[in-house]
Write an enzyme that holds these catalytic residues in place. Structure first.
Site, mmCIF file in Angstrom:
data_model
loop_
_atom_site.group_PDB
_atom_site.id
_atom_site.type_symbol
_atom_site.label_atom_id
_atom_site.label_comp_id
_atom_site.label_asym_id
_atom_site.label_seq_id
_atom_site.Cartn_x
_atom_site.Cartn_y
_atom_site.Cartn_z
ATOM 1 N N HIS A 175 0.878 -1.191 0.000
ATOM 2 C CA HIS A 175 0.000 0.000 0.000
ATOM 3 C C HIS A 175 0.909 1.232 0.000
ATOM 4 C CE1 HIS A 175 -3.498 2.371 0.576
ATOM 5 N NE2 HIS A 175 -3.772 2.135 1.848
ATOM 6 N N HIS A 195 -2.227 -2.020 -9.710
ATOM 7 C CA HIS A 195 -3.218 -1.471 -8.790
ATOM 8 C C HIS A 195 -4.455 -2.340 -8.822
ATOM 9 C CE1 HIS A 195 -5.766 1.492 -6.801
ATOM 10 N NE2 HIS A 195 -4.648 2.019 -6.385
ATOM 11 N N ASP A 198 2.774 5.734 -6.383
ATOM 12 C CA ASP A 198 4.024 5.610 -5.639
ATOM 13 C C ASP A 198 5.263 5.508 -6.513
ATOM 14 O OD1 ASP A 198 3.032 5.694 -3.021
ATOM 15 O OD2 ASP A 198 2.295 3.646 -3.194
HETATM 16 N N1 ACO Z 1 5.027 -6.523 -10.405
HETATM 17 C C1 ACO Z 1 4.913 -7.723 -11.029
HETATM 18 N N2 ACO Z 1 3.751 -8.382 -11.201
HETATM 19 C C2 ACO Z 1 2.648 -7.809 -10.711
HETATM 20 C C3 ACO Z 1 2.673 -6.571 -10.044
HETATM 21 C C4 ACO Z 1 3.923 -5.917 -9.895
HETATM 22 N N3 ACO Z 1 4.022 -4.749 -9.280
HETATM 23 N N4 ACO Z 1 1.426 -6.226 -9.662
HETATM 24 C C5 ACO Z 1 0.628 -7.235 -10.066
HETATM 25 N N5 ACO Z 1 1.364 -8.184 -10.709
HETATM 26 C C6 ACO Z 1 0.852 -9.406 -11.356
HETATM 27 C C7 ACO Z 1 0.469 -10.469 -10.314
HETATM 28 O O1 ACO Z 1 1.564 -11.324 -10.066
HETATM 29 C C8 ACO Z 1 -0.673 -11.165 -11.017
HETATM 30 O O2 ACO Z 1 -0.138 -12.000 -12.011
HETATM 31 P P1 ACO Z 1 -0.811 -13.466 -12.285
HETATM 32 O O3 ACO Z 1 -2.244 -13.191 -12.636
HETATM 33 O O4 ACO Z 1 -0.013 -14.057 -13.381
HETATM 34 O O5 ACO Z 1 -0.671 -14.212 -10.969
HETATM 35 C C9 ACO Z 1 -1.393 -10.037 -11.765
HETATM 36 O O6 ACO Z 1 -0.364 -9.055 -12.012
HETATM 37 C C10 ACO Z 1 -2.542 -9.425 -10.988
HETATM 38 O O7 ACO Z 1 -2.021 -8.909 -9.762
HETATM 39 P P2 ACO Z 1 -2.686 -9.121 -8.346
HETATM 40 O O8 ACO Z 1 -1.593 -9.261 -7.316
HETATM 41 O O9 ACO Z 1 -3.744 -10.172 -8.406
HETATM 42 O O10 ACO Z 1 -3.400 -7.712 -8.153
HETATM 43 P P3 ACO Z 1 -3.955 -7.122 -6.805
HETATM 44 O O11 ACO Z 1 -5.069 -6.238 -7.191
HETATM 45 O O12 ACO Z 1 -4.231 -8.187 -5.791
HETATM 46 O O13 ACO Z 1 -2.712 -6.272 -6.233
HETATM 47 C C11 ACO Z 1 -1.189 -4.528 -5.884
HETATM 48 C C12 ACO Z 1 -2.551 -4.918 -6.433
HETATM 49 C C13 ACO Z 1 -1.031 -5.029 -4.420
HETATM 50 C C14 ACO Z 1 -1.066 -3.010 -5.865
HETATM 51 C C15 ACO Z 1 -0.081 -5.168 -6.782
HETATM 52 O O14 ACO Z 1 -0.204 -4.667 -8.091
HETATM 53 C C16 ACO Z 1 1.321 -4.939 -6.239
HETATM 54 O O15 ACO Z 1 1.788 -5.713 -5.399
HETATM 55 N N6 ACO Z 1 2.016 -3.851 -6.734
HETATM 56 C C17 ACO Z 1 3.324 -3.505 -6.209
HETATM 57 C C18 ACO Z 1 3.186 -2.736 -4.885
HETATM 58 C C19 ACO Z 1 2.668 -1.328 -5.099
HETATM 59 O O16 ACO Z 1 3.127 -0.586 -5.946
HETATM 60 N N7 ACO Z 1 1.697 -0.955 -4.250
HETATM 61 C C20 ACO Z 1 1.133 0.398 -4.252
HETATM 62 C C21 ACO Z 1 -0.260 0.409 -4.777
HETATM 63 S S1 ACO Z 1 -0.885 2.059 -4.818
HETATM 64 C C22 ACO Z 1 -1.286 2.333 -3.211
HETATM 65 O O17 ACO Z 1 -1.652 1.496 -2.450
HETATM 66 C C23 ACO Z 1 -1.148 3.696 -2.726
#
Ligand code: ACO
Length: 436
Positions: free
Chosen positions: A273, A312, A368
């Protein structure tokens, strides 16, 4: 009324479930989870539940604060596009908008700013609380703890049903969050705490409390003051994200807003987050050079790493806040000099957005990705970035809290579970037990 006909193939019975809408029928169509409870095999069944870990497809409330269209990259506060607010408004005005629902008149604005400004001072004993923290305590842990500690100074805040009491706590939390955040910064730096200067703007005062040294009067650089103000606008609210949800869940027990805000700040701290801004800088430093970007992308695709600041839950398009922040970075660098990490970040974005792994999953830079690079150029250590996110998000948390309290649909938040443990067994005395 529109409805859904659900046939339970276990019994052959069909149920009519009403469909409800929000402002936009295209986005807000929902059925009430509780309506599924009528679907039973036998009269004494509990009834059907929906199973939705991490709330991926459950609306927890009706809200009129923030609207996001994740597919089209749209963000609006109370109907106003974020780009217009970032261009034409200021954070204090946006905080008023979030809490009250309308932009203020000049008189309302002056009263609001005066009230918040005159609640920036914290009780002298708060210094003792800070002195108790280790010299290298993470600033977010200090902010979380001191937000909760405010509750001990204002026990009357527990009367959350009284609108005047609530408004007083809103003034206090918006006023004191910059003071506590700046105290966490000064503690990290080993510097004496600075008193608020009520002649400065909200953001200017925050800068004063962070950065004033021996000068009699601190004068914020106007470009950096405006840049931080725009960053505050962009970070102010983001509908039912993890921390807003934490605020609502804790406040739903009628806990006071200081403890609820501490819970929200704790949720923000996590690297998935608000902690992602800190993690992005760590990642960029680990990559180190542009010629290492391809290898890093390969590692991400092999799931050895996450591309922090990308992806996201809601946005499946470029985060509109990231677009504004990328532009803002150039203005800040005019004053501070260029942060060399920006070139690495731009290269990382360029390569990721051409790669099928990211394109097919609709992974774009989020808020971010670029914000930490600006904070670092301004002179903040990376552990401090999430604190600078939490400061403006306070207005969003308070707007969400106020809406929750006034919503007749809301009760104490208490999800159900699908039990998968042992059905029943007899207790065994310790001497008869075998390790399992
Ligand atoms: N890098 C690599 N792969 C990713 C990333 C990433 N940053 N984000 C998502 N994916 C992939 C997942 O592995 C998944 O792949 P799959 O379907 O082959 O298993 C697919 O994309 C979907 O991702 P989920 O994790 O299911 O998406 P979710 O909605 O649960 O998570 C989140 C969203 C937590 C923001 C995720 O994208 C992440 O971890 N990003 C990196 C951390 C980040 O930048 N967080 C800040 C968010 S903005 C905020 O909160 C202010």
């Amino acid at each position: 009324m529109d409805s859904l006909s659900i046939t339970d193939n276990r019994t052959g019975k069909t149920y009519e479930v009403p469909i409800h809408y929000g402002t936009f029928p295209k986005y807000g169509a929902s059925i009430r989870g509780a309506d599924l409870r009528n679907i039973k095999v036998a009269e004494d069944d509990f009834g059907l539940m929906s199973f939705d870990p991490a709330f991926v497809n459950s609306a927890s409330c009706k809200s009129s604060i923030t609207f996001i269209d994740g597919e089209r990259g749209i963000l609006r506060y109370r109907g106003y596009p974020i780009e217009q607010l970032a261009e034409q408004s200021n954070y204090m005005e946006v905080a008023y908008l979030l809490v009250h629902g309308e932009l203020p008149t000049k008189t309302q604005y002056d009263t609001w700013v005066h009230a918040i400004t005159h609640h920036t001072i914290v009780h002298e004993s708060m210094k003792e609380v800070f002195h108790g923290f280790h010299y290298d305590a993470h600033p977010m842990t200090m902010l979380i703890s001191t937000l909760a500690a405010l509750s001990s100074f204002y026990p009357a805040s527990r009367n959350v049903a009284d609108p005047e009491v609530r408004m007083l706590q809103i003034y206090r939390l918006l006023g004191k969050v910059i003071t506590l955040a700046a105290m966490a910064f000064r503690h990290t730096m080993g510097l004496p705490y600075v008193m608020p200067d009520n002649d400065l703007s909200y953001v200017g005062n925050f800068m004063n409390m962070m950065w004033r040294m021996a000068e009699c009067r601190y004068t914020p650089n106007p470009v950096l003051e405006r840049a931080l103000d725009v960053l505050f606008i962009l970070h102010a609210d983001h509908e039912q994200n993890c921390s807003a949800n934490a605020m609502r869940v804790v406040a739903s027990s009628q806990c006071d807003p200081y403890c609820s805000a501490a819970a929200a700040a704790a949720a923000l701290f996590g690297p998935l987050h608000g902690g992602a801004n800190e993690a992005v800088l760590k990642m960029l430093r680990q990559i180190g050079a542009k010629d290492k970007v391809n290898q890093f992308i390969k590692d991400v695709k092999e799931r050895k790493a996450l591309l922090m600041g990308f992806g996201h839950r809601v946005y499946k398009n470029y985060d509109p806040r990231a677009k504004v922040i990328k532009r803002l970075a150039e203005e800040v660098f005019e004053v501070t000099g260029k942060n060399p990490l920006i070139e690495l970040a731009v290269e990382l974005e360029r390569i990721a957005l051409q790669d099928d792994y990211f394109v097919s999953r609709k992974l774009f830079p989020n808020v971010d990705f670029y914000s930490g690079i600006i904070y670092e150029a301004m002179g903040m250590p990376s552990e401090y970035f999430t604190v600078v996110f939490a400061v403006p998000r306070m207005s969003g948390w308070l707007a969400q809290w106020q809406e929750l309290i006034l919503d007749p649909d809301q009760k104490i938040a208490r999800p159900r579970q699908v039990y998968t443990g042992v059905a029943i067994r007899d207790f065994e005395p310790i001497e008869k037990r075998q390790a399992k």
